[in-house]
Motif scaffolding. Structure first.
Motif, PDB file in Angstrom:
ATOM      1  N   PHE A 141       0.653 -25.261  76.877  1.00 19.34           N
ATOM      2  CA  PHE A 141       1.735 -26.139  77.075  1.00 19.34           C
ATOM      3  C   PHE A 141       3.211 -26.167  76.108  1.00 19.34           C
ATOM      4  O   PHE A 141       2.367 -26.388  75.407  1.00 19.34           O
ATOM      5  CB  PHE A 141       2.063 -27.800  78.220  1.00 19.34           C
ATOM      6  CG  PHE A 141       1.295 -27.792  78.963  1.00 19.34           C
ATOM      7  CD1 PHE A 141       1.805 -27.735  80.320  1.00 19.34           C
ATOM      8  CD2 PHE A 141      -0.173 -27.880  79.083  1.00 19.34           C
ATOM      9  CE1 PHE A 141       1.175 -27.632  81.212  1.00 19.34           C
ATOM     10  CE2 PHE A 141      -1.053 -28.109  80.062  1.00 19.34           C
ATOM     11  CZ  PHE A 141      -0.333 -27.886  81.079  1.00 19.34           C
ATOM     12  N   SER A 142       4.312 -25.687  76.341  1.00 18.07           N
ATOM     13  CA  SER A 142       5.466 -25.635  75.570  1.00 18.07           C
ATOM     14  C   SER A 142       5.455 -27.164  73.749  1.00 18.07           C
ATOM     15  O   SER A 142       6.369 -27.458  75.893  1.00 18.07           O
ATOM     16  CB  SER A 142       6.356 -24.618  75.370  1.00 18.07           C
ATOM     17  OG  SER A 142       7.526 -25.608  74.656  1.00 18.07           O
ATOM     18  N   GLN A 143       4.885 -27.501  73.886  1.00 20.43           N
ATOM     19  CA  GLN A 143       5.358 -29.077  73.118  1.00 20.43           C
ATOM     20  C   GLN A 143       6.836 -29.072  73.079  1.00 20.43           C
ATOM     21  O   GLN A 143       7.010 -30.290  72.412  1.00 20.43           O
ATOM     22  CB  GLN A 143       4.617 -29.638  71.914  1.00 20.43           C
ATOM     23  CG  GLN A 143       3.252 -28.324  72.066  1.00 20.43           C
ATOM     24  CD  GLN A 143       1.989 -30.057  73.328  1.00 20.43           C
ATOM     25  OE1 GLN A 143       2.805 -30.722  73.585  1.00 20.43           O
ATOM     26  NE2 GLN A 143       2.144 -28.668  74.226  1.00 20.43           N
ATOM     27  N   GLU A 144       7.430 -28.316  72.904  1.00 14.86           N
ATOM     28  CA  GLU A 144       8.990 -28.317  72.810  1.00 14.86           C
ATOM     29  C   GLU A 144       9.661 -28.153  73.955  1.00 14.86           C
ATOM     30  O   GLU A 144      10.756 -28.639  73.631  1.00 14.86           O
ATOM     31  CB  GLU A 144       9.782 -27.380  71.675  1.00 14.86           C
ATOM     32  CG  GLU A 144       9.249 -27.414  70.258  1.00 14.86           C
ATOM     33  CD  GLU A 144       7.978 -26.481  70.453  1.00 14.86           C
ATOM     34  OE1 GLU A 144       7.346 -25.506  70.870  1.00 14.86           O
ATOM     35  OE2 GLU A 144       7.147 -26.927  69.270  1.00 14.86           O
ATOM     36  N   ASN A 145       8.910 -28.082  74.819  1.00 13.63           N
ATOM     37  CA  ASN A 145       9.962 -28.366  76.279  1.00 13.63           C
ATOM     38  C   ASN A 145       8.816 -28.470  77.354  1.00 13.63           C
ATOM     39  O   ASN A 145       8.174 -28.371  78.528  1.00 13.63           O
ATOM     40  CB  ASN A 145      10.466 -26.797  76.663  1.00 13.63           C
ATOM     41  CG  ASN A 145      10.856 -26.103  75.647  1.00 13.63           C
ATOM     42  OD1 ASN A 145      12.208 -26.266  75.843  1.00 13.63           O
ATOM     43  ND2 ASN A 145      10.492 -25.295  74.819  1.00 13.63           N
ATOM     44  N   LEU A 150       7.490 -37.417  82.676  1.00 12.44           N
ATOM     45  CA  LEU A 150       5.974 -37.281  82.447  1.00 12.44           C
ATOM     46  C   LEU A 150       5.056 -37.184  80.887  1.00 12.44           C
ATOM     47  O   LEU A 150       5.990 -36.858  80.035  1.00 12.44           O
ATOM     48  CB  LEU A 150       5.474 -36.681  83.204  1.00 12.44           C
ATOM     49  CG  LEU A 150       5.287 -36.266  85.103  1.00 12.44           C
ATOM     50  CD1 LEU A 150       5.757 -34.854  85.257  1.00 12.44           C
ATOM     51  CD2 LEU A 150       5.395 -37.318  85.018  1.00 12.44           C
ATOM     52  N   THR A 151       4.391 -37.557  80.788  1.00 14.59           N
ATOM     53  CA  THR A 151       3.325 -37.872  79.464  1.00 14.59           C
ATOM     54  C   THR A 151       2.550 -36.467  79.379  1.00 14.59           C
ATOM     55  O   THR A 151       2.548 -35.723  80.575  1.00 14.59           O
ATOM     56  CB  THR A 151       2.489 -38.856  79.216  1.00 14.59           C
ATOM     57  OG1 THR A 151       1.510 -38.830  79.964  1.00 14.59           O
ATOM     58  CG2 THR A 151       2.939 -40.280  79.722  1.00 14.59           C
ATOM     59  N   PRO A 152       2.417 -35.887  78.301  1.00 15.45           N
ATOM     60  CA  PRO A 152       1.564 -34.913  78.142  1.00 15.45           C
ATOM     61  C   PRO A 152       0.631 -35.003  78.941  1.00 15.45           C
ATOM     62  O   PRO A 152      -0.515 -33.738  79.351  1.00 15.45           O
ATOM     63  CB  PRO A 152       1.502 -34.353  77.007  1.00 15.45           C
ATOM     64  CG  PRO A 152       3.042 -35.573  76.614  1.00 15.45           C
ATOM     65  CD  PRO A 152       2.907 -36.235  77.226  1.00 15.45           C
ATOM     66  N   THR A 153      -0.335 -35.540  78.863  1.00 16.72           N
ATOM     67  CA  THR A 153      -1.481 -35.956  79.506  1.00 16.72           C
ATOM     68  C   THR A 153      -1.822 -35.806  81.089  1.00 16.72           C
ATOM     69  O   THR A 153      -1.815 -34.973  82.009  1.00 16.72           O
ATOM     70  CB  THR A 153      -2.269 -37.588  79.305  1.00 16.72           C
ATOM     71  OG1 THR A 153      -2.395 -37.567  77.858  1.00 16.72           O
ATOM     72  CG2 THR A 153      -3.188 -37.665  79.904  1.00 16.72           C
ATOM     73  N   GLN A 154      -0.269 -36.313  81.455  1.00 18.78           N
ATOM     74  CA  GLN A 154       0.319 -36.468  83.237  1.00 18.78           C
ATOM     75  C   GLN A 154      -0.104 -34.869  83.107  1.00 18.78           C
ATOM     76  O   GLN A 154      -0.231 -34.240  84.433  1.00 18.78           O
ATOM     77  CB  GLN A 154       1.499 -37.247  83.339  1.00 18.78           C
ATOM     78  CG  GLN A 154       0.429 -38.522  83.595  1.00 18.78           C
ATOM     79  CD  GLN A 154       2.804 -39.471  84.079  1.00 18.78           C
ATOM     80  OE1 GLN A 154       3.100 -39.105  83.295  1.00 18.78           O
ATOM     81  NE2 GLN A 154       1.967 -40.437  84.772  1.00 18.78           N
ATOM     82  N   ILE A 155       1.288 -34.272  82.862  1.00 17.66           N
ATOM     83  CA  ILE A 155       1.467 -33.328  83.256  1.00 17.66           C
ATOM     84  C   ILE A 155      -0.238 -31.852  82.793  1.00 17.66           C
ATOM     85  O   ILE A 155      -0.255 -31.285  83.895  1.00 17.66           O
ATOM     86  CB  ILE A 155       1.665 -31.978  81.675  1.00 17.66           C
ATOM     87  CG1 ILE A 155       3.617 -33.359  82.466  1.00 17.66           C
ATOM     88  CG2 ILE A 155       2.282 -30.488  81.982  1.00 17.66           C
ATOM     89  CD1 ILE A 155       4.721 -32.737  81.301  1.00 17.66           C
ATOM     90  N   PHE A 159      -1.703 -29.833  86.339  1.00 15.94           N
ATOM     91  CA  PHE A 159      -2.119 -28.442  85.823  1.00 15.94           C
ATOM     92  C   PHE A 159      -3.474 -27.864  86.140  1.00 15.94           C
ATOM     93  O   PHE A 159      -4.270 -26.730  86.272  1.00 15.94           O
ATOM     94  CB  PHE A 159      -1.332 -28.238  84.755  1.00 15.94           C
ATOM     95  CG  PHE A 159      -0.129 -27.003  85.573  1.00 15.94           C
ATOM     96  CD1 PHE A 159       0.318 -26.149  85.533  1.00 15.94           C
ATOM     97  CD2 PHE A 159       1.271 -28.303  85.135  1.00 15.94           C
ATOM     98  CE1 PHE A 159       1.534 -25.942  86.057  1.00 15.94           C
ATOM     99  CE2 PHE A 159       2.404 -27.951  85.116  1.00 15.94           C
ATOM    100  CZ  PHE A 159       3.021 -26.620  85.377  1.00 15.94           C
ATOM    101  N   ARG A 160      -4.238 -28.789  85.359  1.00 15.12           N
ATOM    102  CA  ARG A 160      -5.882 -29.000  85.671  1.00 15.12           C
ATOM    103  C   ARG A 160      -6.558 -29.062  87.054  1.00 15.12           C
ATOM    104  O   ARG A 160      -7.120 -28.217  87.581  1.00 15.12           O
ATOM    105  CB  ARG A 160      -6.723 -30.037  84.774  1.00 15.12           C
ATOM    106  CG  ARG A 160      -7.897 -30.048  85.237  1.00 15.12           C
ATOM    107  CD  ARG A 160      -8.305 -30.944  83.628  1.00 15.12           C
ATOM    108  NE  ARG A 160      -8.070 -31.025  82.131  1.00 15.12           N
ATOM    109  CZ  ARG A 160      -7.719 -32.274  82.000  1.00 15.12           C
ATOM    110  NH1 ARG A 160      -7.066 -33.110  82.813  1.00 15.12           N
ATOM    111  NH2 ARG A 160      -7.428 -31.717  80.759  1.00 15.12           N
ATOM    112  N   ARG A 161      -5.575 -29.786  87.663  1.00 12.88           N
ATOM    113  CA  ARG A 161      -6.306 -29.489  90.040  1.00 12.88           C
ATOM    114  C   ARG A 161      -5.298 -28.502  90.223  1.00 12.88           C
ATOM    115  O   ARG A 161      -5.742 -28.016  90.655  1.00 12.88           O
ATOM    116  CB  ARG A 161      -4.844 -30.867  90.028  1.00 12.88           C
ATOM    117  CG  ARG A 161      -6.379 -32.156  89.612  1.00 12.88           C
ATOM    118  CD  ARG A 161      -5.503 -32.861  90.686  1.00 12.88           C
ATOM    119  NE  ARG A 161      -4.342 -33.657  90.520  1.00 12.88           N
ATOM    120  CZ  ARG A 161      -3.817 -34.586  90.133  1.00 12.88           C
ATOM    121  NH1 ARG A 161      -4.424 -34.864  89.052  1.00 12.88           N
ATOM    122  NH2 ARG A 161      -2.199 -34.955  90.229  1.00 12.88           N
TER     123      ARG A 161
END
Length: 337
Positions: A141-145, A150-155, A159-161
């Motif tokens: 994931f692009s940390q700048e975008n 949503l939080t990074p953990t939620q994203i 996507f893992r699912r």
């Protein structure tokens, strides 16, 4: 050993489910688009003929002088899985008003956007990730975008699912990495014109777009209200991230759009709705590119879809669509008819 011409083997339970599944799906084809898009149902305003013609011309249907309005409209209806009437009926009018991507659908046959294969389709040349099987792809994931909703953990969890859905049916695994630059699949949320020639258009309309293998770019519109839980996110224009992620990963793997409305690869999605499970059409299409995950049981999916469709009263006459992938031919081998 020859069998008596009038002696038939008994029909197994699986055969029964498979035959009913064939009866539930009448053959259609749809020309898919790149990048992909999800859209919503519009309000049913009047759509006049000049506006329809501008729409058809913009998306490639009326760019050739020898194509009539009726032919162009019929092709448009075919591509969207609508009743093919060649007339601006109510279903067609509602789709003309749907937000969507700017990539043209209908182009010259020598440069056709996608090649059609029953209801699912591929990119030109049928590209796929060409590494050794079992295949492993990395994503980052692009940390700048990212998205403020949503939080990074939620994203990451979403996507893992979503990746797991596809990995369960093909011999491909997906591994997250922190190195965005070297990752095979690069995921980010972008606004407006973000440098790839396909600018986003704000709230609702084009929600995401993805490029063919082995490009690996998966872009989502940052302007959307992305959600993972509609109980928490009350916005009327909230979009389910997992549904979009599942769809876009299908494009990353090489699938285009399906005309099957229950398929993950169907191009539209209403706000506050979810479509996170793969349909048989999605599975057969992606397995024709990568083969079958040895742990996947197609008969269970067929039985599940068949029972659901029968319960919904969707039993219709079929013209006998038989998919020609190796995995399905093996399945057909078990039909003791």
């Amino acid at each position: 050993m020859r069998h008596h011409p009038y002696k038939r083997k008994p029909i197994t339970v699986f055969s029964f489910f498979f035959l009913i599944y064939l009866n539930l799906h009448s053959p259609q084809t749809i020309e898919a688009r790149n990048p992909s898009q999800f859209t919503i149902n519009p309000s049913r305003h009047n759509v006049n003929i000049p506006e329809i013609k501008r729409h058809l011309h913009r998306f490639g249907y009326l760019q050739r002088n020898n194509v009539s309005f009726e032919q162009a409209l019929s092709r448009y209806q075919k591509n969207l899985g609508l009743p093919i009437t060649g007339k601006p009926d109510s279903d067609t009018l509602s789709h003309v008003r749907l937000p969507r991507c700017g990539f043209p659908d209908d182009v010259d046959s020598k440069t056709m956007a996608f090649h059609t294969k029953q209801k699912y389709v591929y990119f030109p040349g049928r590209p796929r990730w060409t590494r050794d099987i079992p295949l492993q792809l990395t994503y980052a994931f692009s940390q700048e975008n990212l998205t403020p909703y949503l939080t990074p953990t939620q994203i990451q969890r979403v996507f893992r699912r979503a990746f797991a859905k596809w990995a369960s049916v093909i011999p491909v695994s997906f591994v997250e990495t922190e190195d965005y630059e070297i990752a095979d699949i690069k995921i980010g949320f972008f606004a407006g014109d973000h440098g790839d020639g396909e600018p986003f258009d704000g709230v609702l309309g084009v929600l995401a777009h993805t490029f063919s293998p082995e490009n690996g770019r998966l872009h989502l519109d940052k302007a959307e209200t992305w959600a993972v839980d509609f109980h928490e996110q009350k916005s009327t224009v909230a979009v389910d991230l997992e549904s979009v992620a599942v769809h876009e990963i299908g494009h990353v793997l090489g699938l285009g759009h399906s005309s099957v409305k229950d398929a993950a690869m169907y191009p539209t999605l209403k706000p506050r709705s979810k479509k996170v499970d793969l349909n048989v059409d999605d599975v057969v299409g992606v397995q024709s590119l990568y083969g079958t995950n040895p742990n996947f049981n197609l008969s269970s999916l067929l039985a599940s879809e068949t029972s659901t469709n029968v319960a919904d009263g969707m039993l219709v006459r079929s013209e006998g669509v038989i998919y020609s992938t190796l995995g399905t031919l093996l399945v057909l081998g078990f039909l003791n008819l």
